[in-house]
Scaffold this motif. Structure first.
Motif, PDB file in Angstrom:
ATOM      1  N   GLY A   1       0.810  -1.203   0.000  1.00  0.00           N
ATOM      2  CA  GLY A   1       0.000   0.000   0.000  1.00  0.00           C
ATOM      3  C   GLY A   1       0.846   1.257   0.000  1.00  0.00           C
ATOM      4  O   GLY A   1       2.016   1.249  -0.392  1.00  0.00           O
ATOM      5  N   LEU A   2       0.248   2.338   0.468  1.00  0.00           N
ATOM      6  CA  LEU A   2       0.938   3.624   0.568  1.00  0.00           C
ATOM      7  C   LEU A   2       1.630   3.697   1.925  1.00  0.00           C
ATOM      8  O   LEU A   2       0.988   3.570   2.968  1.00  0.00           O
ATOM      9  N   ARG A   3       2.944   3.909   1.907  1.00  0.00           N
ATOM     10  CA  ARG A   3       3.730   3.939   3.142  1.00  0.00           C
ATOM     11  C   ARG A   3       4.246   5.354   3.395  1.00  0.00           C
ATOM     12  O   ARG A   3       4.841   5.964   2.514  1.00  0.00           O
ATOM     13  N   ILE A   4       3.995   5.850   4.602  1.00  0.00           N
ATOM     14  CA  ILE A   4       4.442   7.180   5.016  1.00  0.00           C
ATOM     15  C   ILE A   4       5.423   6.997   6.165  1.00  0.00           C
ATOM     16  O   ILE A   4       5.062   6.459   7.214  1.00  0.00           O
ATOM     17  N   GLU A   5       6.657   7.438   5.971  1.00  0.00           N
ATOM     18  CA  GLU A   5       7.698   7.300   6.982  1.00  0.00           C
ATOM     19  C   GLU A   5       7.995   8.667   7.603  1.00  0.00           C
ATOM     20  O   GLU A   5       8.335   9.618   6.894  1.00  0.00           O
ATOM     21  N   LEU A   6       7.841   8.763   8.914  1.00  0.00           N
ATOM     22  CA  LEU A   6       8.209   9.972   9.652  1.00  0.00           C
ATOM     23  C   LEU A   6       9.558   9.719  10.301  1.00  0.00           C
ATOM     24  O   LEU A   6       9.651   9.087  11.356  1.00  0.00           O
ATOM     25  N   MET A   7      10.620  10.206   9.675  1.00  0.00           N
ATOM     26  CA  MET A   7      11.980   9.892  10.076  1.00  0.00           C
ATOM     27  C   MET A   7      12.518  10.942  11.050  1.00  0.00           C
ATOM     28  O   MET A   7      12.324  12.143  10.858  1.00  0.00           O
ATOM     29  N   GLU A   8      13.214  10.467  12.048  1.00  0.00           N
ATOM     30  CA  GLU A   8      13.734  11.350  13.093  1.00  0.00           C
ATOM     31  C   GLU A   8      15.066  11.983  12.682  1.00  0.00           C
ATOM     32  O   GLU A   8      15.778  11.479  11.814  1.00  0.00           O
ATOM     33  N   THR A   9      15.385  13.087  13.341  1.00  0.00           N
ATOM     34  CA  THR A   9      16.712  13.676  13.260  1.00  0.00           C
ATOM     35  C   THR A   9      17.520  13.226  14.477  1.00  0.00           C
ATOM     36  O   THR A   9      17.001  12.551  15.372  1.00  0.00           O
ATOM     37  N   GLU A  10      18.776  13.598  14.508  1.00  0.00           N
ATOM     38  CA  GLU A  10      19.633  13.181  15.613  1.00  0.00           C
ATOM     39  C   GLU A  10      19.121  13.732  16.949  1.00  0.00           C
ATOM     40  O   GLU A  10      19.191  13.059  17.980  1.00  0.00           O
ATOM     41  N   GLN A  11      18.581  14.943  16.944  1.00  0.00           N
ATOM     42  CA  GLN A  11      18.101  15.559  18.181  1.00  0.00           C
ATOM     43  C   GLN A  11      16.680  15.126  18.524  1.00  0.00           C
ATOM     44  O   GLN A  11      16.213  15.378  19.637  1.00  0.00           O
ATOM     45  N   GLY A  12      15.986  14.485  17.592  1.00  0.00           N
ATOM     46  CA  GLY A  12      14.588  14.148  17.805  1.00  0.00           C
ATOM     47  C   GLY A  12      13.703  15.189  17.163  1.00  0.00           C
ATOM     48  O   GLY A  12      13.878  16.388  17.395  1.00  0.00           O
ATOM     49  N   LEU A  13      12.746  14.764  16.330  1.00  0.00           N
ATOM     50  CA  LEU A  13      11.903  15.702  15.603  1.00  0.00           C
ATOM     51  C   LEU A  13      10.426  15.441  15.876  1.00  0.00           C
ATOM     52  O   LEU A  13       9.756  16.252  16.501  1.00  0.00           O
ATOM     53  N   PHE A  14       9.925  14.302  15.403  1.00  0.00           N
ATOM     54  CA  PHE A  14       8.516  13.977  15.613  1.00  0.00           C
ATOM     55  C   PHE A  14       8.265  13.413  17.009  1.00  0.00           C
ATOM     56  O   PHE A  14       7.154  13.509  17.536  1.00  0.00           O
ATOM     57  N   PHE A  15       9.295  12.813  17.577  1.00  0.00           N
ATOM     58  CA  PHE A  15       9.261  12.330  18.957  1.00  0.00           C
ATOM     59  C   PHE A  15      10.532  12.824  19.644  1.00  0.00           C
ATOM     60  O   PHE A  15      11.602  12.853  19.035  1.00  0.00           O
ATOM     61  N   GLU A  16      10.397  13.189  20.886  1.00  0.00           N
ATOM     62  CA  GLU A  16      11.586  13.577  21.630  1.00  0.00           C
ATOM     63  C   GLU A  16      12.475  12.356  21.840  1.00  0.00           C
ATOM     64  O   GLU A  16      11.989  11.245  22.010  1.00  0.00           O
ATOM     65  N   SER A  17      13.766  12.568  21.816  1.00  0.00           N
ATOM     66  CA  SER A  17      14.714  11.469  21.883  1.00  0.00           C
ATOM     67  C   SER A  17      14.489  10.620  23.139  1.00  0.00           C
ATOM     68  O   SER A  17      14.469  11.133  24.259  1.00  0.00           O
ATOM     69  N   GLY A  18      14.280   9.331  22.913  1.00  0.00           N
ATOM     70  CA  GLY A  18      14.114   8.391  24.023  1.00  0.00           C
ATOM     71  C   GLY A  18      12.743   8.395  24.671  1.00  0.00           C
ATOM     72  O   GLY A  18      12.529   7.670  25.637  1.00  0.00           O
ATOM     73  N   ARG A  19      11.784   9.160  24.133  1.00  0.00           N
ATOM     74  CA  ARG A  19      10.467   9.253  24.748  1.00  0.00           C
ATOM     75  C   ARG A  19       9.396   8.780  23.764  1.00  0.00           C
ATOM     76  O   ARG A  19       9.531   8.960  22.551  1.00  0.00           O
TER      77      ARG A  19
ATOM     78  N   GLU B   1       6.190   9.908  23.581  1.00  0.00           N
ATOM     79  CA  GLU B   1       5.150  10.882  23.261  1.00  0.00           C
ATOM     80  C   GLU B   1       5.550  11.726  22.053  1.00  0.00           C
ATOM     81  O   GLU B   1       6.702  12.131  21.921  1.00  0.00           O
ATOM     82  N   PRO B   2       4.599  12.035  21.182  1.00  0.00           N
ATOM     83  CA  PRO B   2       4.910  12.918  20.039  1.00  0.00           C
ATOM     84  C   PRO B   2       5.282  14.317  20.510  1.00  0.00           C
ATOM     85  O   PRO B   2       4.712  14.848  21.466  1.00  0.00           O
ATOM     86  N   SER B   3       6.232  14.919  19.824  1.00  0.00           N
ATOM     87  CA  SER B   3       6.611  16.301  20.092  1.00  0.00           C
ATOM     88  C   SER B   3       5.546  17.233  19.502  1.00  0.00           C
ATOM     89  O   SER B   3       4.664  16.792  18.756  1.00  0.00           O
ATOM     90  N   PRO B   4       5.589  18.546  19.798  1.00  0.00           N
ATOM     91  CA  PRO B   4       4.621  19.463  19.167  1.00  0.00           C
ATOM     92  C   PRO B   4       4.643  19.402  17.646  1.00  0.00           C
ATOM     93  O   PRO B   4       3.585  19.422  17.008  1.00  0.00           O
ATOM     94  N   LYS B   5       5.825  19.313  17.046  1.00  0.00           N
ATOM     95  CA  LYS B   5       5.891  19.191  15.589  1.00  0.00           C
ATOM     96  C   LYS B   5       5.326  17.848  15.136  1.00  0.00           C
ATOM     97  O   LYS B   5       4.646  17.769  14.101  1.00  0.00           O
ATOM     98  N   GLY B   6       5.599  16.804  15.899  1.00  0.00           N
ATOM     99  CA  GLY B   6       5.037  15.510  15.566  1.00  0.00           C
ATOM    100  C   GLY B   6       3.522  15.515  15.659  1.00  0.00           C
ATOM    101  O   GLY B   6       2.831  14.899  14.835  1.00  0.00           O
ATOM    102  N   GLN B   7       2.973  16.210  16.637  1.00  0.00           N
ATOM    103  CA  GLN B   7       1.525  16.299  16.772  1.00  0.00           C
ATOM    104  C   GLN B   7       0.899  17.018  15.585  1.00  0.00           C
ATOM    105  O   GLN B   7      -0.151  16.596  15.081  1.00  0.00           O
ATOM    106  N   ARG B   8       1.534  18.105  15.132  1.00  0.00           N
ATOM    107  CA  ARG B   8       0.984  18.818  13.979  1.00  0.00           C
ATOM    108  C   ARG B   8       1.006  17.953  12.728  1.00  0.00           C
ATOM    109  O   ARG B   8       0.047  17.957  11.940  1.00  0.00           O
ATOM    110  N   MET B   9       2.094  17.202  12.540  1.00  0.00           N
ATOM    111  CA  MET B   9       2.167  16.344  11.367  1.00  0.00           C
ATOM    112  C   MET B   9       1.156  15.208  11.458  1.00  0.00           C
ATOM    113  O   MET B   9       0.453  14.886  10.483  1.00  0.00           O
ATOM    114  N   LEU B  10       1.037  14.580  12.616  1.00  0.00           N
ATOM    115  CA  LEU B  10       0.079  13.489  12.778  1.00  0.00           C
ATOM    116  C   LEU B  10      -1.353  13.981  12.631  1.00  0.00           C
ATOM    117  O   LEU B  10      -2.210  13.257  12.114  1.00  0.00           O
TER     118      LEU B  10
END
Length: 265
Positions: A127-145, A147-156
């Protein structure tokens, strides 16, 4: 007073002057004044734009490029387009159009357009696959946590509104890189738990923002077993949440009853 003039003529002036038609002033000055005010307002708008943030400039630019599409995306992102929910069915014939629509929806929102390099949308056999890829500092999810970050929440939230319009089944996956969870030795929490928890957190958030609860059929956690970059197992892009919109599968036809063969005794 002239001996030949009368009191009435002296007070009101010569009679012939009173009989002259009254001339009204023209309105050409009003047009010139309106042009001046319009030009002045345009100057103030330009000065305001020059001192505005880049996000505001991009939002205004997107609106003037396509006002209807921009208003539509804003309505979807804010959850005000309930009539469209569940009205579409993605198959192999229109999957490319859905991919382009989601990509355009991301670009039309300035705060999400900045994250486009971390979003990979592809067509796969499932099917259609959507990948939300992290950065080294953490983007969509905070590193090691989980919960979605504010930016991750907006994208989701945007993806939930887009995918909530479909009748297709949705699978949500969590993935990590090969580095062990940093606090695992203390709590026993590993990349397996983290990958599942992130996928489940994405499911809960998306169901709160447009995805029907019955639409999600699986929540998977793979830890580092399915790396996006196998040659670089510690690459931050391996840490990701994947959304898979499965192709519509026709219901399996019930087998026709086999004719009974009489048994001769």
């Amino acid at each position: 007073m002239s001996p030949k003039s009368t009191p009435v003529e002296t007070a009101l002036g010569p009679r012939r002057a009173a009989r002259q038609p009254v001339r009204h002033r023209g309105g050409a000055w009003k047009v010139a004044y309106a042009d001046f005010v319009t030009a002045l307002m345009a100057l103030f708008i330009v000065l305001w734009l020059m001192n505005s943030s880049r996000q505001i400039q991009q939002a205004i630019s997107a609106y003037f490029r396509d006002p209807k599409a921009y208003s539509r995306i804003v309505a979807l992102a804010s959850g005000h387009d309930e009539a469209a929910q569940g009205e579409m069915l993605m198959d192999r014939n229109n999957a490319q159009a859905l991919k382009e629509r989601i990509e355009q929806a991301i670009l039309n929102q300035p705060e999400l357009a900045e994250l486009r390099d971390q979003v990979r949308i592809s067509l796969t056999p499932e099917g259609l696959r959507i990948e939300l890829m992290e950065t080294e500092q953490g983007l969509f999810f905070e590193s090691g946590r989980p919960e979605p970050s504010p930016k991750g929440q907006r994208m989701l939230a945007l993806l939930a509104q887009q995918l909530g319009r479909l009748r297709n089944r949705l699978v949500i996956e969590g993935h990590t890189d090969a580095r062990p969870y940093r606090f695992g030795g203390i709590t026993g929490y590993t990349n397996w738990e983290l990958s599942v928890d992130r996928a489940n957190a994405a499911r809960r958030f998306m169901q709160d923002h447009g995805v029907d609860p019955g639409q999600v059929t699986q929540v998977r956690g793979f830890a580092d077993r399915r790396l996006l970059e196998p040659a670089a197992p510690n690459d931050s892009r391996n840490r990701r949440v994947s959304l898979v919109v499965e192709y519509d599968q026709p219901a399996a036809a019930e087998p026709e009853p086999q004719p009974r063969i009489p048994v001769l005794r």
